[in-house]
Design an enzyme around this catalytic site. Structure first.
Site, PDB file in Angstrom:
ATOM      1  N   GLY A   1       0.846  -1.189   0.000  1.00 52.88           N
ATOM      2  CA  GLY A   1       0.000   0.000   0.000  1.00 52.88           C
ATOM      3  C   GLY A   1       0.876   1.231   0.000  1.00 52.88           C
ATOM      4  N   GLY A   2       0.285   2.353  -0.326  1.00 48.86           N
ATOM      5  CA  GLY A   2       1.026   3.603  -0.367  1.00 48.86           C
ATOM      6  C   GLY A   2       1.434   4.071   1.018  1.00 48.86           C
TER       7      GLY A   2
ATOM      8  N   SER B   1       1.512   5.967   4.346  1.00 49.85           N
ATOM      9  CA  SER B   1       0.473   6.414   5.276  1.00 49.85           C
ATOM     10  C   SER B   1      -0.886   5.759   5.028  1.00 49.85           C
ATOM     11  CB  SER B   1       0.332   7.941   5.254  1.00 49.85           C
ATOM     12  OG  SER B   1       1.548   8.546   5.636  1.00 49.85           O
TER      13      SER B   1
ATOM     14  N   GLY C   1      -1.723   2.851   6.296  1.00 47.47           N
ATOM     15  CA  GLY C   1      -2.103   2.101   7.490  1.00 47.47           C
ATOM     16  C   GLY C   1      -1.483   0.726   7.611  1.00 47.47           C
ATOM     17  N   LYS C   2      -0.527   0.416   6.758  1.00 51.96           N
ATOM     18  CA  LYS C   2       0.098  -0.913   6.778  1.00 51.96           C
ATOM     19  C   LYS C   2       0.762  -1.227   8.112  1.00 51.96           C
ATOM     20  CE  LYS C   2       2.834  -0.075   3.386  1.00 51.96           C
ATOM     21  NZ  LYS C   2       2.538   1.359   3.337  1.00 51.96           N
ATOM     22  N   SER C   3       1.528  -0.298   8.640  1.00 52.25           N
ATOM     23  CA  SER C   3       2.272  -0.557   9.881  1.00 52.25           C
ATOM     24  C   SER C   3       1.335  -0.856  11.047  1.00 52.25           C
ATOM     25  CB  SER C   3       3.176   0.629  10.227  1.00 52.25           C
ATOM     26  OG  SER C   3       4.135   0.807   9.211  1.00 52.25           O
TER      27      SER C   3
ATOM     28  N   ASP D   1      10.375   0.545   5.068  1.00 53.06           N
ATOM     29  CA  ASP D   1      10.919   1.620   5.911  1.00 53.06           C
ATOM     30  C   ASP D   1      12.164   1.162   6.663  1.00 53.06           C
ATOM     31  OD1 ASP D   1       8.943   3.358   5.086  1.00 53.06           O
ATOM     32  OD2 ASP D   1       7.728   3.145   6.904  1.00 53.06           O
TER      33      ASP D   1
END
Length: 173
Positions: free
Chosen positions: A6-7, A9, A11-13, A33
């Protein structure tokens, strides 16, 4: 292996942290990251490494791609050794990025999860975070999904990370 794409920000983390909590077995997590943070400082803002444009665009060079390939192979080696791994990635190359993961996996099973979020919402999160180049979330919101095939998609625009994680967990075999 679970691969979330996903792009910035999107919400993946948050989903990854919740997945580690709701899945019954221990899962390691690695992401783009942490890979970028592991690069030598001279490769950040370099034509051969990774560069972030003022408008939020991201470009990567040959040295970055070579180290990323080695990192991917290392993650897959952990899976071969028995580790359960969740990847938090941003497929800047869309389908080409997925192809590189598939090649590294060489037949290992993976659950491919698309993490979507409306550009305006992701941009708001980006501003609140304060650790991203403004415009990155909007520029990546759709392009990272182009040509990518998923087993499952979640949308964090109006859905909390825990709900998304529980949805994903029901698809983990």
């Amino acid at each position: 292996m679970i691969i979330l794409n996903g792009g910035s920000s999107s919400g993946k983390s948050g989903i990854v942290r919740c997945l580690q909590d709701v899945l019954p077995d221990p899962w390691l997590t690695f992401g783009c990251d942490s890979f970028v943070d592991a690069l030598p400082a001279k490769m950040q803002a370099s034509d051969d490494g990774i560069a972030f444009a003022e408008d939020g665009g991201v470009s990567v060079g040959a040295d970055f791609l070579a180290l990323e390939a080695a990192w991917r192979e290392g993650v897959v080696a952990m899976v071969h050794a028995g580790a359960r791994v969740i990847i938090d990635d941003v497929f800047l190359g869309g389908a080409d990025s997925q192809r590189r993961w598939r090649k590294a996996l060489d037949g290992l099973p993976a659950l491919w999860v698309g993490v979507r979020c409306e550009a305006a919402v992701a941009s708001g999160r980006e501003l609140v975070r304060g650790d991203r180049v403004h415009g990155m979330a909007a520029s990546q919101a759709t392009v990272v999904h182009e040509g990518v095939s998923y087993d499952l998609e979640v949308d964090t625009t109006h859905t909390e990370s825990l709900v998304c994680a529980r949805t994903i967990a029901t698809h983990v075999g």
